[in-house]
Design a protein around this motif. Structure first.
Motif, PDB file in Angstrom:
ATOM      1  N   LYS A 195      33.278  44.388  -9.439  1.00 36.51           N
ATOM      2  CA  LYS A 195      33.395  45.638 -10.193  1.00 36.51           C
ATOM      3  C   LYS A 195      32.329  45.724 -11.273  1.00 36.51           C
ATOM      4  CE  LYS A 195      38.181  46.790  -9.376  1.00 36.51           C
ATOM      5  NZ  LYS A 195      39.466  47.155  -9.931  1.00 36.51           N
ATOM      6  N   LYS A 196      32.088  44.579 -11.914  1.00 31.76           N
ATOM      7  CA  LYS A 196      31.062  44.558 -12.963  1.00 31.76           C
ATOM      8  C   LYS A 196      29.692  44.899 -12.367  1.00 31.76           C
ATOM      9  CE  LYS A 196      28.899  41.523 -16.325  1.00 31.76           C
ATOM     10  NZ  LYS A 196      28.671  40.154 -16.732  1.00 31.76           N
ATOM     11  N   LEU A 197      29.411  44.275 -11.184  1.00 29.05           N
ATOM     12  CA  LEU A 197      28.120  44.532 -10.514  1.00 29.05           C
ATOM     13  C   LEU A 197      28.021  45.995 -10.054  1.00 29.05           C
ATOM     14  CD1 LEU A 197      27.648  41.236  -8.462  1.00 29.05           C
ATOM     15  CD2 LEU A 197      26.374  41.986 -10.492  1.00 29.05           C
TER      16      LEU A 197
ATOM     17  N   ALA B  45      40.328  32.818  -7.895  1.00 23.64           N
ATOM     18  CA  ALA B  45      38.957  32.980  -7.397  1.00 23.64           C
ATOM     19  C   ALA B  45      38.756  34.409  -6.880  1.00 23.64           C
ATOM     20  CB  ALA B  45      38.656  31.951  -6.300  1.00 23.64           C
ATOM     21  N   LYS B  46      39.774  34.924  -6.142  1.00 22.40           N
ATOM     22  CA  LYS B  46      39.676  36.304  -5.641  1.00 22.40           C
ATOM     23  C   LYS B  46      39.616  37.303  -6.801  1.00 22.40           C
ATOM     24  CE  LYS B  46      41.949  36.004  -1.132  1.00 22.40           C
ATOM     25  NZ  LYS B  46      43.104  36.445  -0.340  1.00 22.40           N
ATOM     26  N   ALA B  47      40.462  37.085  -7.777  1.00 18.28           N
ATOM     27  CA  ALA B  47      40.484  37.979  -8.943  1.00 18.28           C
ATOM     28  C   ALA B  47      39.163  37.922  -9.675  1.00 18.28           C
ATOM     29  CB  ALA B  47      41.631  37.597  -9.879  1.00 18.28           C
ATOM     30  N   GLU B  48      38.617  36.712  -9.821  1.00 20.87           N
ATOM     31  CA  GLU B  48      37.308  36.538 -10.490  1.00 20.87           C
ATOM     32  C   GLU B  48      36.213  37.233  -9.679  1.00 20.87           C
ATOM     33  OE1 GLU B  48      34.508  35.400 -13.257  1.00 20.87           O
ATOM     34  OE2 GLU B  48      36.684  35.423 -13.405  1.00 20.87           O
TER      35      GLU B  48
END
Length: 173
Positions: free
Chosen positions: A14-16, A5-8
């Motif tokens: 980062k994407k945002l 969940a943290k990685a997601e």
């Protein structure tokens, strides 16, 4: 599971952030384009004002020209009488022109003669300058030869003095 969940969440963050950066860049470009567009609008408004002023000026000039044309017509009628007087002056000017042309012809002949004299003088000058350069080179050569001879004479004197010393030394023994 929590790590996933943290990685997601980190990946989404980062994407945002990347999208935010892209949007900020796009906003920057839009602001620059808007600024350029505003400048262009101001330029066009100034050109329109200039064109309006030029049109008003042209209209005023056209009206002035119409008034001046009317005055010129009246003046042309008045000038017809002065035309005869001008013809008489023209005849006088023609006589003056012929006299001036004769003087001009004489002046041209004098200029041609002076040009010939000047050309000869320049040729003589160039010849003399060449002679001077040749003499200078010869003088430089003679000075060089004299210097060489002087050095040889000094060397010969030193050799003679050395030989005289050796001869005296031989005679003393």
């Amino acid at each position: 599971s929590e790590q996933r969940a943290k990685a997601e969440a980190l990946r989404v963050k980062k994407k945002l952030e990347g999208e935010i950066n892209e949007l900020e860049i796009a906003l920057d470009h839009s602001n620059k384009a808007n600024s350029e567009a505003q400048k262009s609008i101001k330029r066009y408004q100034a050109q329109v004002r200039e064109a309006e002023c030029a049109y008003e000026e042209a209209s005023r000039v056209r009206q002035d020209m119409a008034e001046k044309a009317s005055l010129a017509d009246r003046r042309a009628n008045a000038l017809a009488g002065e035309m005869e007087e001008a013809r008489a002056l023209l005849d006088s000017a023609e006589r003056g022109k012929r006299q001036t042309e004769a003087e001009l012809s004489e002046s041209r002949a004098a200029v041609n003669e002076m040009t010939t004299v000047n050309s000869r003088a320049n040729a003589s000058k160039r010849s003399l300058e060449g002679n001077v350069h040749t003499m200078q080179a010869e003088i430089d050569d003679m000075l060089h030869q004299a210097k060489n001879s002087e050095e040889k004479a000094k060397k010969a004197m030193v050799d003679a003095a050395r030989l005289a010393d050796e001869l005296r030394a031989e005679q003393d023994h």
